[in-house]
Design a protein around this motif. Structure first.
Motif, PDB file in Angstrom:
ATOM      1  N   MET A   1     -41.374  43.481  -8.233  1.00 34.56           N
ATOM      2  CA  MET A   1     -39.988  43.553  -7.949  1.00 34.56           C
ATOM      3  C   MET A   1     -39.298  43.673  -9.585  1.00 34.56           C
ATOM      4  N   LYS A   2     -38.169  44.523  -9.347  1.00 31.99           N
ATOM      5  CA  LYS A   2     -37.779  44.857 -10.760  1.00 31.99           C
ATOM      6  C   LYS A   2     -36.215  44.338 -10.612  1.00 31.99           C
ATOM      7  N   SER A  16     -32.393  41.745  -8.365  1.00 28.59           N
ATOM      8  CA  SER A  16     -33.641  41.667  -8.055  1.00 28.59           C
ATOM      9  C   SER A  16     -34.155  42.337  -6.838  1.00 28.59           C
ATOM     10  N   GLU A  18     -37.048  44.604  -4.466  1.00 23.22           N
ATOM     11  CA  GLU A  18     -38.502  45.276  -4.603  1.00 23.22           C
ATOM     12  C   GLU A  18     -38.140  46.674  -4.364  1.00 23.22           C
ATOM     13  N   GLU A  19     -39.070  47.603  -4.874  1.00 26.88           N
ATOM     14  CA  GLU A  19     -38.825  48.880  -4.895  1.00 26.88           C
ATOM     15  C   GLU A  19     -38.541  49.532  -3.703  1.00 26.88           C
ATOM     16  N   GLU A  20     -39.394  49.230  -2.496  1.00 25.21           N
ATOM     17  CA  GLU A  20     -38.856  49.646  -1.151  1.00 25.21           C
ATOM     18  C   GLU A  20     -37.631  49.487  -0.721  1.00 25.21           C
ATOM     19  N   ARG A  56     -30.737  43.045   0.650  1.00 23.23           N
ATOM     20  CA  ARG A  56     -31.959  42.879   1.585  1.00 23.23           C
ATOM     21  C   ARG A  56     -31.623  42.929   3.063  1.00 23.23           C
TER      22      ARG A  56
END
Length: 67
Positions: A1-2, A16, A18-20, A56
């Protein structure tokens, strides 16, 4: 996670993801002809709770055809 920095109403904050989810968010913004920051501002204006979670849920709803 970025963790990524974004501007909401001119104020810096970080999310923050996840790339997806980030890639899906970028695709949604592009499909709507808007910047990622503009889409995040829109999500922020209707959210309750954590911004990363709201992003999300927005992406999930869009993928499932509910958003």
């Amino acid at each position: 996670m970025k963790k990524r920095s974004v501007l909401i109403a001119g104020h810096p904050t970080s999310v923050s993801l996840e790339e997806e989810f980030w890639e899906a968010l970028k695709g949604l913004a592009q499909a709507r002809g808007m910047s990622v920051n503009a889409l995040i501002e829109e999500i922020d204006s209707t959210r309750s709770g954590n911004l990363s979670s709201a992003i999300r849920v927005h992406v999930l709803n869009a993928v499932q055809g509910r958003g």
